[in-house]
Design an enzyme around this catalytic site. Structure first.
Site, PDB file in Angstrom:
ATOM      1  N   ASP A  51       0.851  -1.204   0.000  1.00  0.00           N
ATOM      2  CA  ASP A  51       0.000   0.000   0.000  1.00  0.00           C
ATOM      3  C   ASP A  51       0.885   1.252   0.000  1.00  0.00           C
ATOM      4  O   ASP A  51       0.624   2.220  -0.714  1.00  0.00           O
ATOM      5  CB  ASP A  51      -0.894   0.043   1.255  1.00  0.00           C
ATOM      6  CG  ASP A  51      -1.872  -1.116   1.349  1.00  0.00           C
ATOM      7  OD1 ASP A  51      -3.075  -0.895   1.217  1.00  0.00           O
ATOM      8  OD2 ASP A  51      -1.425  -2.267   1.561  1.00  0.00           O
ATOM      9  N   GLU A  74      -5.276   7.166  -0.517  1.00  0.00           N
ATOM     10  CA  GLU A  74      -5.872   6.603   0.702  1.00  0.00           C
ATOM     11  C   GLU A  74      -4.925   6.668   1.900  1.00  0.00           C
ATOM     12  O   GLU A  74      -5.356   6.957   3.012  1.00  0.00           O
ATOM     13  CB  GLU A  74      -6.260   5.132   0.467  1.00  0.00           C
ATOM     14  CG  GLU A  74      -6.721   4.454   1.751  1.00  0.00           C
ATOM     15  CD  GLU A  74      -7.201   3.030   1.569  1.00  0.00           C
ATOM     16  OE1 GLU A  74      -7.144   2.505   0.438  1.00  0.00           O
ATOM     17  OE2 GLU A  74      -7.641   2.445   2.568  1.00  0.00           O
ATOM     18  N   ASP A 117      -6.446   4.628  -4.830  1.00  0.00           N
ATOM     19  CA  ASP A 117      -6.428   3.527  -3.858  1.00  0.00           C
ATOM     20  C   ASP A 117      -5.277   2.625  -4.296  1.00  0.00           C
ATOM     21  O   ASP A 117      -5.390   1.869  -5.257  1.00  0.00           O
ATOM     22  CB  ASP A 117      -7.750   2.754  -3.872  1.00  0.00           C
ATOM     23  CG  ASP A 117      -7.817   1.735  -2.745  1.00  0.00           C
ATOM     24  OD1 ASP A 117      -6.742   1.385  -2.209  1.00  0.00           O
ATOM     25  OD2 ASP A 117      -8.926   1.287  -2.407  1.00  0.00           O
ATOM     26  N   THR A 122      -6.834  -4.922   0.753  1.00  0.00           N
ATOM     27  CA  THR A 122      -5.612  -5.199   1.522  1.00  0.00           C
ATOM     28  C   THR A 122      -5.784  -6.397   2.454  1.00  0.00           C
ATOM     29  O   THR A 122      -4.880  -7.224   2.594  1.00  0.00           O
ATOM     30  CB  THR A 122      -5.213  -3.944   2.338  1.00  0.00           C
ATOM     31  OG1 THR A 122      -4.972  -2.882   1.424  1.00  0.00           O
ATOM     32  CG2 THR A 122      -3.965  -4.189   3.167  1.00  0.00           C
ATOM     33  N   THR A 210     -19.252  -7.741   0.516  1.00  0.00           N
ATOM     34  CA  THR A 210     -18.013  -7.801   1.287  1.00  0.00           C
ATOM     35  C   THR A 210     -17.801  -9.172   1.955  1.00  0.00           C
ATOM     36  O   THR A 210     -18.770  -9.853   2.293  1.00  0.00           O
ATOM     37  CB  THR A 210     -18.015  -6.697   2.367  1.00  0.00           C
ATOM     38  OG1 THR A 210     -16.773  -6.694   3.056  1.00  0.00           O
ATOM     39  CG2 THR A 210     -19.149  -6.886   3.368  1.00  0.00           C
ATOM     40  N   HIS A 213     -15.909  -6.937   5.790  1.00  0.00           N
ATOM     41  CA  HIS A 213     -16.481  -5.778   6.480  1.00  0.00           C
ATOM     42  C   HIS A 213     -18.003  -5.912   6.586  1.00  0.00           C
ATOM     43  O   HIS A 213     -18.740  -4.938   6.429  1.00  0.00           O
ATOM     44  CB  HIS A 213     -16.104  -4.474   5.756  1.00  0.00           C
ATOM     45  CG  HIS A 213     -14.629  -4.233   5.679  1.00  0.00           C
ATOM     46  ND1 HIS A 213     -13.874  -4.491   4.552  1.00  0.00           N
ATOM     47  CD2 HIS A 213     -13.742  -3.792   6.609  1.00  0.00           C
ATOM     48  CE1 HIS A 213     -12.612  -4.207   4.787  1.00  0.00           C
ATOM     49  NE2 HIS A 213     -12.498  -3.772   6.025  1.00  0.00           N
ATOM     50  N   GLY A 235     -12.597  -6.381  -1.841  1.00  0.00           N
ATOM     51  CA  GLY A 235     -12.242  -5.327  -2.781  1.00  0.00           C
ATOM     52  C   GLY A 235     -13.417  -4.759  -3.550  1.00  0.00           C
ATOM     53  O   GLY A 235     -14.260  -5.489  -4.068  1.00  0.00           O
ATOM     54  N   LYS A 239     -15.085  -6.461  -7.067  1.00  0.00           N
ATOM     55  CA  LYS A 239     -16.537  -6.716  -7.188  1.00  0.00           C
ATOM     56  C   LYS A 239     -17.097  -6.069  -8.464  1.00  0.00           C
ATOM     57  O   LYS A 239     -17.991  -6.626  -9.108  1.00  0.00           O
ATOM     58  CB  LYS A 239     -17.260  -6.253  -5.926  1.00  0.00           C
ATOM     59  CG  LYS A 239     -17.011  -7.238  -4.766  1.00  0.00           C
ATOM     60  CD  LYS A 239     -17.883  -6.970  -3.574  1.00  0.00           C
ATOM     61  CE  LYS A 239     -17.293  -6.046  -2.553  1.00  0.00           C
ATOM     62  NZ  LYS A 239     -16.098  -6.570  -1.849  1.00  0.00           N
ATOM     63  N   ASP A 262     -12.140   4.292  -3.450  1.00  0.00           N
ATOM     64  CA  ASP A 262     -12.663   2.960  -3.800  1.00  0.00           C
ATOM     65  C   ASP A 262     -13.616   3.030  -4.991  1.00  0.00           C
ATOM     66  O   ASP A 262     -13.708   2.092  -5.775  1.00  0.00           O
ATOM     67  CB  ASP A 262     -13.456   2.365  -2.629  1.00  0.00           C
ATOM     68  CG  ASP A 262     -12.578   2.014  -1.448  1.00  0.00           C
ATOM     69  OD1 ASP A 262     -11.647   1.225  -1.641  1.00  0.00           O
ATOM     70  OD2 ASP A 262     -12.838   2.534  -0.340  1.00  0.00           O
TER      71      ASP A 262
HETATM   72  P1  AMP Z   1     -14.704  -4.853   1.015  1.00  0.00           P
HETATM   73  O1  AMP Z   1     -15.898  -5.074   0.148  1.00  0.00           O
HETATM   74  O2  AMP Z   1     -14.946  -5.249   2.441  1.00  0.00           O
HETATM   75  O3  AMP Z   1     -13.480  -5.477   0.439  1.00  0.00           O
HETATM   76  O4  AMP Z   1     -14.478  -3.294   1.036  1.00  0.00           O
HETATM   77  C1  AMP Z   1     -14.255  -2.544  -0.140  1.00  0.00           C
HETATM   78  C2  AMP Z   1     -13.351  -1.369   0.156  1.00  0.00           C
HETATM   79  O5  AMP Z   1     -13.935  -0.533   1.153  1.00  0.00           O
HETATM   80  C3  AMP Z   1     -11.984  -1.783   0.702  1.00  0.00           C
HETATM   81  O6  AMP Z   1     -11.045  -0.870   0.241  1.00  0.00           O
HETATM   82  C4  AMP Z   1     -12.117  -1.640   2.192  1.00  0.00           C
HETATM   83  O7  AMP Z   1     -10.887  -1.316   2.780  1.00  0.00           O
HETATM   84  C5  AMP Z   1     -13.107  -0.478   2.308  1.00  0.00           C
HETATM   85  N1  AMP Z   1     -13.960  -0.688   3.485  1.00  0.00           N
HETATM   86  C6  AMP Z   1     -15.214  -1.165   3.501  1.00  0.00           C
HETATM   87  N2  AMP Z   1     -15.708  -1.227   4.759  1.00  0.00           N
HETATM   88  C7  AMP Z   1     -14.740  -0.785   5.549  1.00  0.00           C
HETATM   89  C8  AMP Z   1     -14.617  -0.588   6.944  1.00  0.00           C
HETATM   90  N3  AMP Z   1     -15.622  -0.881   7.789  1.00  0.00           N
HETATM   91  N4  AMP Z   1     -13.456  -0.112   7.429  1.00  0.00           N
HETATM   92  C9  AMP Z   1     -12.431   0.176   6.606  1.00  0.00           C
HETATM   93  N5  AMP Z   1     -12.481   0.035   5.261  1.00  0.00           N
HETATM   94  C10 AMP Z   1     -13.606  -0.434   4.740  1.00  0.00           C
HETATM   95 MG    MG Z   2     -10.088   0.128  -1.164  1.00  0.00          MG
HETATM   96 MG    MG Z   3      -6.599   0.516  -0.214  1.00  0.00          MG
END
Ligand code: AMP
Ligand code: MG
Ligand code: MG
Length: 281
Positions: A51, A74, A117, A122, A210, A213, A235, A239, A262
Site C-alpha cells: 500500500d 488513501e 487507492d 488489503t 463484502t 467488512h 475489494g 466486485k 474505492d
Molecule cells: P470490502 O468489500 O470489504 O473489500 O471493502 C471494499 C473497500 O472498502 C476496501 O477498500 C475496504 O478497505 C473499504 N472498506 C469497507 N468497509 C470498511 C470498513 N468498515 N473499514 C475500513 N475500510 C472499509
Molecule cells: Mg479500497
Molecule cells: Mg486501499
C-alpha cells in the site's frame, strides 16, 4: 495549428503505465515475503508495505508530469524522498491514439482531481487471496468521476502448489506477454477497455458483497434482494470486475466504509458499459 492529445487523454495514458508499474510492485512485495502489515483503525483496516510503496509510486509519478493536479491517496504517509526506482515515466500509446470526448477537450490540469487507492482489498492480500486485489486510479472533473484505471495484479493467478509465488512474480515481470495481471480502463463518452464484457446468467440474481467488512445491516440488505446466490469477496474493484464479467448481477454494500478512492475508477467503468444506467431504469 495541430494540437496533440488533450490533458485528460495524456493523464489516462500515463495513469495506465503507472498502474501497470503498481501491479509489478504489488507482486514484488509478495515475492520478497515481507508484507510490513500495520493496523490502521482496527484489525480489518490494514496497510502493508505494498500500500505504501504503490501510493508513493503513483502519486510521485503523477505529480512529476502533472504538477497542477489535485491528488488524493488513501494512505496517510509522512513526506519523504521517493526512490527513483518507484517513478514511472511512460504513457500507453494506444490510449493517446483514441479521441478525447468533445465535452472534455477544454479541461485544464488544475480542473482534475485524482483519487488513488494504491491497493484495494488489503485484508485479502494479507490472507493470500491475491486475485481479489486491485490498484485504483480514478479521475474526477467538477465532482464527477470521468475516467478510471484498474490494475488487477493477479489476474489469471491460480494457486498452483507446484509454482511458488516468487516464480509467478518473476514470470509476470518477464515482459509485455506476461500472463499474470491486466489493466482495465475507461473514459466516459469513449468506452471501457481491457476486458470482455459479459452479462450475468439470465434469470439469476447473483449478489456480490463484502467478505471482511460485513454487518447485520449489510446481510439484511443482501437477503432482502432475494438472491439466487451470494458471493462474498474482497475489494471494491474486484466486485465491479465481477459485474462487468457477468459473474454477479448486483454489488450490495449497505454500510459506510467505501471511500471515493474505492468508487471513483470503478464507477467510471460501470457507467462506460451502461451498467449503472441499466440499474436505474
Ligand atoms: P470490502 O468489500 O470489504 O473489500 O471493502 C471494499 C473497500 O472498502 C476496501 O477498500 C475496504 O478497505 C473499504 N472498506 C469497507 N468497509 C470498511 C470498513 N468498515 N473499514 C475500513 N475500510 C472499509
Ligand atoms: Mg479500497
Ligand atoms: Mg486501499
Amino acid at each position: 495549428m495541430a494540437s496533440g492529445p488533450t490533458v485528460l487523454m495524456r493523464l489516462v495514458a500515463s495513469a495506465y503505465s503507472i498502474a501497470q508499474k503498481a501491479g509489478v510492485i504489488v507482486r514484488r512485495v509478495i515475492a520478497e515475503g515481507d508484507l510490513g502489515i500495520v493496523e490502521k483503525t482496527c484489525a480489518t483496516d490494514l496497510q502493508t508495505r505494498a500500500d505504501r510503496l504503490v501510493q508513493m509510486s503513483i502519486c510521485s509519478s503523477l505529480v512529476r508530469k502533472f504538477p497542477k493536479l489535485t491528488i488524493i491517496g488513501e494512505e496517510d504517509l509522512p513526506p519523504e524522498d521517493v526512490d527513483q526506482e518507484l517513478i514511472e515515466d511512460g504513457q500507453w500509446e494506444e490510449i493517446l491514439k483514441k479521441p478525447c470526448p468533445a465535452q472534455y477537450l477544454a479541461i485544464k490540469e488544475e480542473d482534475l482531481v485524482v483519487w488513488v487507492d494504491p491497493l484495494d482489498g488489503t485484508k485479502e492480500y494479507t490472507e493470500g487471496l491475491l486475485d481479489n486485489v486491485t490498484v485504483l486510479i480514478g479521475i474526477a472533473y467538477k465532482g464527477k468521476a470521468i475516467a478510471g484505471i484498474i490494475n488487477q495484479p493477479y489476474y489469471n493467478y491460480q494457486n498452483d502448489e507446484k509454482q511458488t509465488l516468487r516464480e509467478l512474480s518473476e514470470e509476470a515481470e518477464a515482459g509485455p506477454d506476461a500472463v499474470l495481471g491486466r489493466t482495465i480502463w475507461a473514459v466516459l463518452g469513449l468506452g471501457a477497455f481491457g476486458f470482455q464484457l459479459k452479462e450475468a446468467p439470465a434469470g439469476k440474481h447473483i449478489v456480490t458483497t463484502t467478505r471482511s467488512h460485513g454487518s447485520q445491516l449489510v446481510m439484511d440488505c443482501v437477503q432482502a434482494m432475494e438472491p439466487d446466490a451470494v458471493l462474498r469477496v474482497g475489494g471494491a474493484g474486484n466486485k465491479i470486475i465481477q459485474l462487468i464479467e457477468g459473474k454477479a448481477s448486483a454489488y450490495v454494500f449497505a454500510s459506510p466504509g467505501c471511500k471515493k478512492w474505492d468508487t471513483c475508477a470503478p464507477e467510471v467503468v460501470l457507467h462506460a458499459v451502461g451498467a449503472l444506467s441499466l440499474q436505474a431504469s
